[in-house]
Design an enzyme around this catalytic site. Structure first.
Site, PDB file in Angstrom:
ATOM      1  N   HIS A  86       0.712  -1.358   0.290  1.00  0.00           N
ATOM      2  CA  HIS A  86       0.177   0.035  -0.134  1.00  0.00           C
ATOM      3  C   HIS A  86       0.633   1.087   0.081  1.00  0.00           C
ATOM      4  O   HIS A  86       1.652   1.414   0.633  1.00  0.00           O
ATOM      5  CB  HIS A  86      -0.943  -0.064   1.307  1.00  0.00           C
ATOM      6  CG  HIS A  86      -1.949  -1.274   1.219  1.00  0.00           C
ATOM      7  ND1 HIS A  86      -3.488  -0.566   1.855  1.00  0.00           N
ATOM      8  CD2 HIS A  86      -2.315  -1.877   0.468  1.00  0.00           C
ATOM      9  CE1 HIS A  86      -4.557  -1.750   1.350  1.00  0.00           C
ATOM     10  NE2 HIS A  86      -3.709  -2.664   0.708  1.00  0.00           N
ATOM     11  N   PRO A  96      -4.545   0.432  18.776  1.00  0.00           N
ATOM     12  CA  PRO A  96      -4.168   0.062  17.585  1.00  0.00           C
ATOM     13  C   PRO A  96      -4.521   0.463  16.334  1.00  0.00           C
ATOM     14  O   PRO A  96      -3.804   0.966  14.960  1.00  0.00           O
ATOM     15  CB  PRO A  96      -4.925  -1.335  17.443  1.00  0.00           C
ATOM     16  CG  PRO A  96      -6.280  -0.993  17.988  1.00  0.00           C
ATOM     17  CD  PRO A  96      -5.713   0.022  19.419  1.00  0.00           C
ATOM     18  N   LYS A 141       1.138   0.059  14.570  1.00  0.00           N
ATOM     19  CA  LYS A 141       2.750  -0.590  15.388  1.00  0.00           C
ATOM     20  C   LYS A 141       2.700  -1.210  15.972  1.00  0.00           C
ATOM     21  O   LYS A 141       3.726  -1.981  16.775  1.00  0.00           O
ATOM     22  CB  LYS A 141       3.197   0.601  16.271  1.00  0.00           C
ATOM     23  CG  LYS A 141       3.238   2.427  15.276  1.00  0.00           C
ATOM     24  CD  LYS A 141       3.970   2.363  14.524  1.00  0.00           C
ATOM     25  CE  LYS A 141       4.099   3.250  13.318  1.00  0.00           C
ATOM     26  NZ  LYS A 141       3.840   2.497  12.309  1.00  0.00           N
ATOM     27  N   TYR A 169       3.766   6.445  10.135  1.00  0.00           N
ATOM     28  CA  TYR A 169       2.825   5.353   9.648  1.00  0.00           C
ATOM     29  C   TYR A 169       3.767   4.512   9.275  1.00  0.00           C
ATOM     30  O   TYR A 169       4.004   3.044   9.087  1.00  0.00           O
ATOM     31  CB  TYR A 169       2.253   5.539   8.788  1.00  0.00           C
ATOM     32  CG  TYR A 169       1.054   4.586   8.617  1.00  0.00           C
ATOM     33  CD1 TYR A 169       0.159   4.554   9.581  1.00  0.00           C
ATOM     34  CD2 TYR A 169       0.986   4.196   7.211  1.00  0.00           C
ATOM     35  CE1 TYR A 169      -1.050   3.083   9.769  1.00  0.00           C
ATOM     36  CE2 TYR A 169      -0.385   2.894   7.320  1.00  0.00           C
ATOM     37  CZ  TYR A 169      -0.957   2.760   8.153  1.00  0.00           C
ATOM     38  OH  TYR A 169      -2.325   2.013   9.033  1.00  0.00           O
TER      39      TYR A 169
HETATM   40  P1  RFL Z   1       1.403 -12.037  21.588  1.00  0.00           P
HETATM   41  O1  RFL Z   1       1.179 -12.335  20.380  1.00  0.00           O
HETATM   42  O2  RFL Z   1       0.698 -11.839  22.668  1.00  0.00           O
HETATM   43  O3  RFL Z   1       2.121 -13.346  21.852  1.00  0.00           O
HETATM   44  C1  RFL Z   1       1.919 -14.001  22.778  1.00  0.00           C
HETATM   45  C2  RFL Z   1       2.436 -15.729  22.929  1.00  0.00           C
HETATM   46  O4  RFL Z   1       2.399 -15.691  24.442  1.00  0.00           O
HETATM   47  C3  RFL Z   1       1.935 -16.845  25.108  1.00  0.00           C
HETATM   48  N1  RFL Z   1       2.199 -17.202  26.200  1.00  0.00           N
HETATM   49  C4  RFL Z   1       2.134 -17.540  27.466  1.00  0.00           C
HETATM   50  N2  RFL Z   1       3.043 -18.704  27.082  1.00  0.00           N
HETATM   51  C5  RFL Z   1       3.660 -19.423  28.177  1.00  0.00           C
HETATM   52  N3  RFL Z   1       3.370 -19.350  29.370  1.00  0.00           N
HETATM   53  C6  RFL Z   1       2.338 -17.657  29.803  1.00  0.00           C
HETATM   54  N4  RFL Z   1       1.966 -17.765  30.524  1.00  0.00           N
HETATM   55  C7  RFL Z   1       1.783 -17.444  28.132  1.00  0.00           C
HETATM   56  N5  RFL Z   1       1.414 -16.188  28.464  1.00  0.00           N
HETATM   57  C8  RFL Z   1       1.416 -15.905  27.140  1.00  0.00           C
HETATM   58  C9  RFL Z   1       0.656 -16.412  24.876  1.00  0.00           C
HETATM   59  O5  RFL Z   1      -0.243 -17.983  23.659  1.00  0.00           O
HETATM   60  C10 RFL Z   1       0.865 -16.385  23.012  1.00  0.00           C
HETATM   61  O6  RFL Z   1       1.235 -16.853  22.446  1.00  0.00           O
HETATM   62  O7  RFL Z   1       2.743 -11.251  21.314  1.00  0.00           O
HETATM   63  P2  RFL Z   1       3.846 -10.224  20.260  1.00  0.00           P
HETATM   64  O8  RFL Z   1       4.361 -11.385  20.358  1.00  0.00           O
HETATM   65  O9  RFL Z   1       4.930  -9.899  21.317  1.00  0.00           O
HETATM   66  O10 RFL Z   1       2.918 -10.072  19.728  1.00  0.00           O
HETATM   67  C11 RFL Z   1       2.520  -9.549  19.956  1.00  0.00           C
HETATM   68  C12 RFL Z   1       1.046  -8.329  18.548  1.00  0.00           C
HETATM   69  O11 RFL Z   1       0.561  -9.694  18.937  1.00  0.00           O
HETATM   70  C13 RFL Z   1       0.649  -7.547  18.599  1.00  0.00           C
HETATM   71  O12 RFL Z   1       1.568  -6.598  19.222  1.00  0.00           O
HETATM   72  C14 RFL Z   1       0.045  -6.877  17.592  1.00  0.00           C
HETATM   73  O13 RFL Z   1      -1.700  -7.473  17.039  1.00  0.00           O
HETATM   74  C15 RFL Z   1      -1.197  -5.797  17.706  1.00  0.00           C
HETATM   75  N6  RFL Z   1      -1.894  -4.641  16.785  1.00  0.00           N
HETATM   76  C16 RFL Z   1      -0.988  -4.944  15.408  1.00  0.00           C
HETATM   77  N7  RFL Z   1       0.047  -4.471  15.643  1.00  0.00           N
HETATM   78  C17 RFL Z   1      -0.061  -3.535  14.749  1.00  0.00           C
HETATM   79  O14 RFL Z   1       1.523  -3.857  13.805  1.00  0.00           O
HETATM   80  N8  RFL Z   1      -0.203  -3.135  13.197  1.00  0.00           N
HETATM   81  C18 RFL Z   1      -1.739  -3.546  13.460  1.00  0.00           C
HETATM   82  O15 RFL Z   1      -2.404  -3.909  12.170  1.00  0.00           O
HETATM   83  C19 RFL Z   1      -2.036  -3.700  14.586  1.00  0.00           C
HETATM   84  N9  RFL Z   1      -3.774  -4.107  14.615  1.00  0.00           N
HETATM   85  C20 RFL Z   1      -3.592  -5.351  17.060  1.00  0.00           C
HETATM   86  C21 RFL Z   1      -4.175  -4.869  15.835  1.00  0.00           C
HETATM   87  C22 RFL Z   1      -3.384  -6.353  18.219  1.00  0.00           C
HETATM   88  C23 RFL Z   1      -4.925  -6.085  17.834  1.00  0.00           C
HETATM   89  N10 RFL Z   1      -5.700  -6.523  19.570  1.00  0.00           N
HETATM   90  C24 RFL Z   1      -6.309  -7.106  19.149  1.00  0.00           C
HETATM   91  C25 RFL Z   1      -5.267  -6.618  20.619  1.00  0.00           C
HETATM   92  C26 RFL Z   1      -5.118  -5.097  15.838  1.00  0.00           C
HETATM   93  C27 RFL Z   1      -5.968  -5.461  17.184  1.00  0.00           C
HETATM   94  C28 RFL Z   1      -7.829  -5.507  17.118  1.00  0.00           C
HETATM   95  C1  PHB Z   2      -6.309  -4.681  10.629  1.00  0.00           C
HETATM   96  O1  PHB Z   2      -6.664  -5.272  11.910  1.00  0.00           O
HETATM   97  O2  PHB Z   2      -6.412  -4.173   9.662  1.00  0.00           O
HETATM   98  C2  PHB Z   2      -5.469  -2.861  11.524  1.00  0.00           C
HETATM   99  C3  PHB Z   2      -5.902  -2.807  12.657  1.00  0.00           C
HETATM  100  C4  PHB Z   2      -4.908  -1.278  13.036  1.00  0.00           C
HETATM  101  C5  PHB Z   2      -5.098  -0.675  11.824  1.00  0.00           C
HETATM  102  C6  PHB Z   2      -4.778  -0.736  10.609  1.00  0.00           C
HETATM  103  C7  PHB Z   2      -5.145  -2.432  10.750  1.00  0.00           C
HETATM  104  O3  PHB Z   2      -4.412   1.052  12.358  1.00  0.00           O
END
Ligand code: RFL
Ligand code: PHB
Length: 390
Positions: A72, A293, A297, A385
């Site tokens: 993008h 979110p 980042k 961004y």
């Molecule tokens: P995770 O993905 O939470 O993985 C952690 C893992 O550790 C395990 N765990 C354990 N294992 C053993 N013993 C324990 N006591 C444990 N406790 C936990 C868990 O089961 C899991 O498998 O962390 P990690 O790897 O640091 O990754 C981080 C990302 O997942 C997170 O930052 C992103 O998803 C955030 N996020 C976004 N980030 C972006 O860069 N771009 C995006 O567009 C974006 N959109 C989002 C998002 C997060 C969202 N939510 C729901 C939080 C959109 C949403 C809606």
């Molecule tokens: C996505 O889940 O696609 C997503 C989430 C947060 C953003 C952008 C995209 O800022």
């Protein structure tokens, strides 16, 4: 059991770090409290910075991302019925982001780990890091009713916001910085073509909305909701109506609706723990920090943490030097705070804050107006961004 680096958590942070270590011939074991299917059932991020794409390539698991990911060059901000496009590519001298779901990226990393002989122990309960203050740390866990022990040189805490690693350093001088926002995001995933070829972030009097996507056939949409809302109270029809009401009329009429594959509410929070190192234990990714979110980042910050930690680990094992590990926390935190600032500012700009009153609302409108007419303001937004350099 013995390994060089014990990695707690098999999310993107743990998997990326584990693969870089495996590729470099450094022994590692990943432990997770749940299983592969559970991890892949979590619908999360969708936007990858170039640094994250490069890191995926370094792991060797980037092939499908390049084939199926969507580059993008820009995104749009919608407010007061008009749209302002932020031309990231032009404003940053050729940079762009890649739209590719965290679910797919995680599956690619898991498959590559299995193919290259990496060890992951799923369904490990009671995972606990021990003695990381001294020279001989170890990790214990239970599986099938048996307690196991893994001796190691170092422990990487990649276990997300609710993990055990940050909880283990609460009495060791960790400082927590936190801001909680008074709303959440209700997200819906559906197999319908996206309304627009790029993302649209909408500020509307009914609240924020985001049009995102996973592919040309799969859309991801979000709307700002009060924290008191429950997902059961939102039918698909109610979601689609609310989304359309928050978009400019010419966009709203193009929204293709369909049954949801997934629907969930996520609270919004900014959080940083300092420092990131406690003796031989290192905090990485969501275990150390959370961003709302809005700036996309979270996952990208996990990638930069992994980059800095891997550099330190490589130096530790090849040159027997601590210097890279000694500066991990400071280097990673400098970038983390810049991403925290950007995510906070984009959240404040795009959401409705009823408690901020009429003055707050006027200031927000004037900032959006400034952004729509100032190349300098758009350049700053685009630069953040696409991701600041590592
Ligand atoms: P995770 O993905 O939470 O993985 C952690 C893992 O550790 C395990 N765990 C354990 N294992 C053993 N013993 C324990 N006591 C444990 N406790 C936990 C868990 O089961 C899991 O498998 O962390 P990690 O790897 O640091 O990754 C981080 C990302 O997942 C997170 O930052 C992103 O998803 C955030 N996020 C976004 N980030 C972006 O860069 N771009 C995006 O567009 C974006 N959109 C989002 C998002 C997060 C969202 N939510 C729901 C939080 C959109 C949403 C809606
Ligand atoms: C996505 O889940 O696609 C997503 C989430 C947060 C953003 C952008 C995209 O800022």
């Amino acid at each position: 059991m013995r390994t060089q680096v014990a990695i707690i958590g098999s999310g993107p942070s743990g998997l990326m770090l584990g693969q870089l270590l495996t590729n470099a011939g450094i022994d590692n074991i990943i432990l997770d409290r749940v299983d592969r299917d559970y991890i892949l059932g979590r619908i999360r991020a969708g936007v990858l910075e170039q640094g994250m794409v490069d890191l995926m390539d370094r792991t060797g698991a980037g092939a499908r991302m390049h084939k199926e990911g969507l580059p993008h060059d820009g995104f749009s901000l919608s407010f007061s019925g008009r749209m302002t496009r932020i031309d990231m590519n032009k404003l940053t001298g050729g940079k762009r982001v890649m739209v590719y779901g965290q679910t797919e990226l995680t599956a690619d990393l898991m498959d590559h780990r299995a193919a290259t002989g990496g060890v992951t122990i799923y369904n490990a309960s009671g995972v606990t890091p021990h003695d990381f203050d001294g020279d001989s740390p170890y990790v214990t866990y239970e599986k099938d009713g048996v307690t196991h022990r893994i001796d190691c040189d170092l422990i990487a805490g990649c276990d997300g916001f609710h993990g055990v690693c940050r909880a283990s350093v609460q009495d060791k001088g960790v400082q927590n910085f936190e801001k909680v926002y008074p709303f959440g995001w209700l997200g819906l995933l559906a197999d319908v073509p996206p309304v627009h070829h790029e993302l649209i972030y909408a500020n509307h009097e009914r609240g924020f909305a985001l049009c995102s996507q996973r592919s040309k056939e799969r859309s991801r949409y979000y709307v700002q909701v009060p924290l008191s809302d429950e997902v059961e109270g939102w039918s698909d029809d109610a979601f689609w109506d609310e989304l359309r009401a928050r978009l400019p009329a010419d966009v709203a009429e193009k929204v293709v609706t369909g049954p949801s594959i997934e629907k969930s509410i996520a609270p919004l929070r900014s959080f940083v723990a300092e420092p990131l190192r406690f003796g031989r234990l290192f905090l990485v990714g969501d275990a150390a920090h959370i961003v709302p979110p809005t700036g996309a980042k979270g996952l990208n910050l996990a990638a930069s943490d992994v980059h800095y930690l891997f550099e330190g680990l490589q130096e530790f094992y090849s040159d027997k030097k601590w210097s890279g590990l000694d500066v991990y926390s400071e280097r990673a935190l400098r970038r983390i705070w810049k991403a925290e600032r950007f995510s906070w500012s984009m959240t404040m700009l795009m959401h409705r804050f009823p408690d901020e009153g009429a003055f707050g609302q006027k200031v927000q409108e004037s900032e959006l107006d400034y952004l729509s007419s100032s190349t300098a303001a758009q350049t700053a937004m685009a630069e953040n961004y696409v991701g600041l350099p590592y």
